[in-house]
Design a protein around this motif. Structure first.
Motif, PDB file in Angstrom:
ATOM      1  N   PHE A   1    -102.421 -97.507  15.378  1.00 16.19           N
ATOM      2  CA  PHE A   1    -103.689 -97.975  14.817  1.00 16.19           C
ATOM      3  C   PHE A   1    -104.009 -99.396  15.274  1.00 16.19           C
ATOM      4  CE2 PHE A   1    -103.326 -94.334  11.993  1.00 16.19           C
ATOM      5  CZ  PHE A   1    -104.649 -93.938  11.895  1.00 16.19           C
ATOM      6  N   ASP A   2    -102.981-100.203  15.488  1.00 10.13           N
ATOM      7  CA  ASP A   2    -103.223-101.541  16.025  1.00 10.13           C
ATOM      8  C   ASP A   2    -103.823-101.449  17.422  1.00 10.13           C
ATOM      9  OD1 ASP A   2    -102.649-104.596  16.027  1.00 10.13           O
ATOM     10  OD2 ASP A   2    -101.702-103.880  17.874  1.00 10.13           O
ATOM     11  N   ALA A   3    -103.271-100.571  18.265  1.00  9.83           N
ATOM     12  CA  ALA A   3    -103.804-100.390  19.615  1.00  9.83           C
ATOM     13  C   ALA A   3    -105.229 -99.845  19.570  1.00  9.83           C
ATOM     14  CB  ALA A   3    -102.903 -99.442  20.404  1.00  9.83           C
ATOM     15  N   LEU A   4    -105.477 -98.952  18.640  1.00  5.99           N
ATOM     16  CA  LEU A   4    -106.809 -98.365  18.501  1.00  5.99           C
ATOM     17  C   LEU A   4    -107.826 -99.421  18.095  1.00  5.99           C
ATOM     18  CD1 LEU A   4    -108.136 -95.545  18.698  1.00  5.99           C
ATOM     19  CD2 LEU A   4    -107.784 -95.326  16.231  1.00  5.99           C
ATOM     20  N   GLU A   5    -107.456-100.270  17.166  1.00  6.98           N
ATOM     21  CA  GLU A   5    -108.375-101.290  16.675  1.00  6.98           C
ATOM     22  C   GLU A   5    -108.647-102.372  17.729  1.00  6.98           C
ATOM     23  OE1 GLU A   5    -110.092-101.248  13.916  1.00  6.98           O
ATOM     24  OE2 GLU A   5    -109.177 -99.384  13.264  1.00  6.98           O
ATOM     25  N   THR A   6    -107.652-102.711  18.513  1.00  6.88           N
ATOM     26  CA  THR A   6    -107.788-103.799  19.486  1.00  6.88           C
ATOM     27  C   THR A   6    -108.234-103.317  20.860  1.00  6.88           C
ATOM     28  OG1 THR A   6    -105.440-103.650  20.085  1.00  6.88           O
ATOM     29  CG2 THR A   6    -106.040-105.172  18.310  1.00  6.88           C
ATOM     30  N   GLY A   7    -108.276-101.985  21.057  1.00  8.81           N
ATOM     31  CA  GLY A   7    -108.659-101.457  22.357  1.00  8.81           C
ATOM     32  C   GLY A   7    -107.581-101.628  23.410  1.00  8.81           C
ATOM     33  N   ASP A   8    -106.331-101.793  22.974  1.00  5.36           N
ATOM     34  CA  ASP A   8    -105.238-101.981  23.916  1.00  5.36           C
ATOM     35  C   ASP A   8    -104.955-100.687  24.663  1.00  5.36           C
ATOM     36  OD1 ASP A   8    -102.853-104.025  24.504  1.00  5.36           O
ATOM     37  OD2 ASP A   8    -102.028-101.993  24.439  1.00  5.36           O
ATOM     38  N   TRP A   9    -104.430-100.800  25.881  1.00  4.83           N
ATOM     39  CA  TRP A   9    -104.238 -99.649  26.754  1.00  4.83           C
ATOM     40  C   TRP A   9    -102.979 -98.845  26.459  1.00  4.83           C
ATOM     41  CZ3 TRP A   9     -99.734 -99.251  29.585  1.00  4.83           C
ATOM     42  CH2 TRP A   9     -98.952-100.403  29.658  1.00  4.83           C
ATOM     43  N   ARG A  10    -102.080 -99.354  25.606  1.00  2.00           N
ATOM     44  CA  ARG A  10    -100.722 -98.804  25.574  1.00  2.00           C
ATOM     45  C   ARG A  10    -100.634 -97.352  25.120  1.00  2.00           C
ATOM     46  NH1 ARG A  10    -101.042-102.640  21.478  1.00  2.00           N
ATOM     47  NH2 ARG A  10    -100.365-102.056  19.371  1.00  2.00           N
ATOM     48  N   TYR A  11    -101.661 -96.829  24.464  1.00  5.82           N
ATOM     49  CA  TYR A  11    -101.657 -95.402  24.142  1.00  5.82           C
ATOM     50  C   TYR A  11    -102.684 -94.630  24.966  1.00  5.82           C
ATOM     51  CZ  TYR A  11     -98.436 -96.276  20.334  1.00  5.82           C
ATOM     52  OH  TYR A  11     -97.316 -96.620  19.610  1.00  5.82           O
ATOM     53  N   GLY A  12    -103.120 -95.230  26.049  1.00  5.94           N
ATOM     54  CA  GLY A  12    -103.988 -94.518  26.980  1.00  5.94           C
ATOM     55  C   GLY A  12    -105.434 -94.418  26.563  1.00  5.94           C
ATOM     56  N   MET A  13    -105.899 -95.322  25.687  1.00  6.17           N
ATOM     57  CA  MET A  13    -107.274 -95.224  25.218  1.00  6.17           C
ATOM     58  C   MET A  13    -108.068 -96.517  25.411  1.00  6.17           C
ATOM     59  SD  MET A  13    -106.900 -92.935  21.750  1.00  6.17           S
ATOM     60  CE  MET A  13    -105.592 -93.971  21.100  1.00  6.17           C
ATOM     61  N   GLY A  14    -107.606 -97.373  26.305  1.00  7.83           N
ATOM     62  CA  GLY A  14    -108.323 -98.609  26.566  1.00  7.83           C
ATOM     63  C   GLY A  14    -109.548 -98.378  27.436  1.00  7.83           C
TER      64      GLY A  14
END
Length: 232
Positions: free
Chosen positions: A93-106
């Motif tokens: 959820f942190d990656a989702l909120e920040t738009g980070d690439w680490r889960y492939g959704m940047g």
């Protein structure tokens, strides 16, 4: 130890070549770009490219080891009282909120996915990365929980978690490739992710819980019963 000038220049050269290559791949497609074209665009020789990258696929997967190590980092850095599933939930959820690439959704994830899908060589390489990630994560989980060499639980847990995050990412990318906007997609993925992690937590949520003293917790009885299939 402080990085020397020679090492810094080599690192910068490698990064420049990889960045130039990725730019060309994103524009023209992986199979339509040659190593010679990458070398010309990066202003180096073909031999220099191969000094840093053994294959053309290595150019595309320059961050492979970083990707493989990401999930292990989540496990190792989970908080006191936090289980492995809870740590991944928080990190996802942190990656989702920040738009980070680490889960492939940047940003640009759909372009990356399209390029991979158009190349059989890259599809095979990404499957290899997925396998390495799952194997590496299982190894770290086993270390953190003290699981024995014949205990399949770490691999089962690793596979379930990584399959879940990949499914969520692919769902988001499919919608983006269909022309939907990220804000709308993110709202849906948040909802889907909450349900997915709820399911994981109902089964393996207690596994690998770190004690409040900061030590890795033992597997909970509920998680053992679920994984062993002893539901009465």
């Amino acid at each position: 130890m402080e990085e020397g000038l020679r090492e810094r220049k080599k690192r910068e050269t490698r990064l420049r070549i990889a960045d130039v290559a990725m730019g060309l791949f994103m524009i023209h497609g992986f199979d339509n770009v040659t190593v010679a074209q990458v070398a010309r665009a990066a202003d180096v020789s073909v031999n220099t490219v191969f000094n840093y990258f053994g294959t053309k696929e290595d150019l595309f997967a320059d961050r492979q080891q970083e990707v493989v190590d990401l999930s292990s980092k989540v496990v190792r850095e989970r908080r006191p009282g936090e289980s492995i599933v809870a740590a991944f939930r928080r990190d996802f959820f942190d990656a989702l909120e920040t738009g980070d690439w680490r889960y492939g959704m940047g940003e640009g994830a759909e372009v990356f996915s399209r390029v991979v899908g158009e190349s059989a060589a890259l599809v095979a390489r990404m499957r290899e990365v997925e396998h390495l990630s799952a194997t590496n994560l299982a190894t770290i989980i086993a270390e953190e929980t003290g699981a024995g060499p014949d205990d399949l639980t770490p691999q089962l847990v690793a596979d379930q978690i990584l399959s879940t995050t990949r499914l969520l990412a692919r769902h988001a990318i499919r919608r983006k490739m269909a022309g939907e906007q990220w804000p709308e997609i993110w709202t849906d993925v948040r909802t889907q992710a909450a349900g997915a992690f709820d399911l994981l937590e109902s089964g393996i949520g207690g596994y690998g819980r770190r004690s409040l003293a900061g030590e890795a917790g033992e597997q909970s009885e509920a998680a053992e019963d679920h994984i062993d299939g002893d539901h009465g």
